[in-house]
Design a protein around this motif. Structure first.
Motif, PDB file in Angstrom:
ATOM      1  N   HIS A 254     101.020  20.109  35.703  1.00  0.00           N
ATOM      2  CA  HIS A 254      99.979  19.888  36.707  1.00  0.00           C
ATOM      3  C   HIS A 254      98.998  18.825  36.208  1.00  0.00           C
TER       4      HIS A 254
ATOM      5  N   ALA B 231      86.054  12.201  36.615  1.00  0.00           N
ATOM      6  CA  ALA B 231      87.050  12.389  37.680  1.00  0.00           C
ATOM      7  C   ALA B 231      88.097  13.419  37.258  1.00  0.00           C
ATOM      8  N   LEU B 232      88.519  13.373  36.006  1.00  0.00           N
ATOM      9  CA  LEU B 232      89.483  14.363  35.512  1.00  0.00           C
ATOM     10  C   LEU B 232      88.895  15.769  35.569  1.00  0.00           C
ATOM     11  N   ARG B 233      87.637  15.920  35.148  1.00  0.00           N
ATOM     12  CA  ARG B 233      86.981  17.232  35.199  1.00  0.00           C
ATOM     13  C   ARG B 233      86.936  17.764  36.630  1.00  0.00           C
ATOM     14  N   GLN B 234      86.560  16.900  37.552  1.00  0.00           N
ATOM     15  CA  GLN B 234      86.455  17.307  38.948  1.00  0.00           C
ATOM     16  C   GLN B 234      87.813  17.705  39.522  1.00  0.00           C
ATOM     17  N   CYS B 235      88.845  16.937  39.234  1.00  0.00           N
ATOM     18  CA  CYS B 235      90.165  17.183  39.815  1.00  0.00           C
ATOM     19  C   CYS B 235      90.922  18.325  39.132  1.00  0.00           C
ATOM     20  N   LEU B 236      90.728  18.507  37.835  1.00  0.00           N
ATOM     21  CA  LEU B 236      91.457  19.557  37.117  1.00  0.00           C
ATOM     22  C   LEU B 236      90.749  20.904  37.171  1.00  0.00           C
TER      23      LEU B 236
ATOM     24  N   VAL C 269      97.874  15.116  37.914  1.00  0.00           N
ATOM     25  CA  VAL C 269      96.478  14.777  38.187  1.00  0.00           C
ATOM     26  C   VAL C 269      96.063  13.551  37.372  1.00  0.00           C
ATOM     27  N   CYS C 270      96.414  13.524  36.101  1.00  0.00           N
ATOM     28  CA  CYS C 270      96.056  12.384  35.244  1.00  0.00           C
ATOM     29  C   CYS C 270      96.651  11.081  35.771  1.00  0.00           C
TER      30      CYS C 270
ATOM     31  N   ARG D 299      97.398  10.309  38.897  1.00  0.00           N
ATOM     32  CA  ARG D 299      96.671   9.886  40.103  1.00  0.00           C
ATOM     33  C   ARG D 299      95.276   9.372  39.758  1.00  0.00           C
ATOM     34  N   VAL D 300      94.537  10.113  38.937  1.00  0.00           N
ATOM     35  CA  VAL D 300      93.164   9.738  38.583  1.00  0.00           C
ATOM     36  C   VAL D 300      93.138   8.422  37.813  1.00  0.00           C
TER      37      VAL D 300
ATOM     38  N   GLU E  71      93.381   5.673  40.260  1.00  0.00           N
ATOM     39  CA  GLU E  71      92.166   5.571  41.068  1.00  0.00           C
ATOM     40  C   GLU E  71      91.001   4.968  40.288  1.00  0.00           C
TER      41      GLU E  71
END
Length: 100
Positions: free
Chosen positions: A18, A75-80, A22-23, A25-26, A29
């Motif tokens: 997972h 962004a990683l913190r927010q998405c993960l 996420v990584c 995609r982020v 971005e």
């Protein structure tokens, strides 16, 4: 997503699949490039490191400026979410699955 030569990805914990998605995609971005994993189950880490359990990865940041690294980590913190710890290191971002 790319793996640096020598990175061991075999037998990673499912939570890291997972994180991989996420990584990837982020990174596109925020950094407008492929993510590069510089460590999975390999490397030299502290004895208690989650790398050895397959619950951590490192993302290359040596080619990014400080502001971009900060945005990348945010962004990683927010998405993960809260189950993952995101730590900015000198030349990489450490991502580990460590639910409370």
């Amino acid at each position: 997503m790319r793996l640096k030569n020598g990175v061991i990805w075999a037998q990673m914990h499912p939570s890291m699949e997972h994180a991989w998605e996420v990584c990837e995609r982020v990174t596109w971005e925020v950094c407008d490039r492929d993510a590069v994993i510089t460590s999975g189950r390999d490397g030299v880490h502290s004895q208690t490191s989650l790398h050895y359990e397959g619950k951590a990865l490192d993302l290359r940041t040596r080619d990014l400026d400080t502001d971009t690294v900060t945005k990348y980590a945010q962004a990683l913190r927010q998405c993960l979410g809260d189950d993952y710890d995101i730590v900015i290191e000198s030349d990489h971002i450490h991502v580990e699955y460590d639910p409370a």
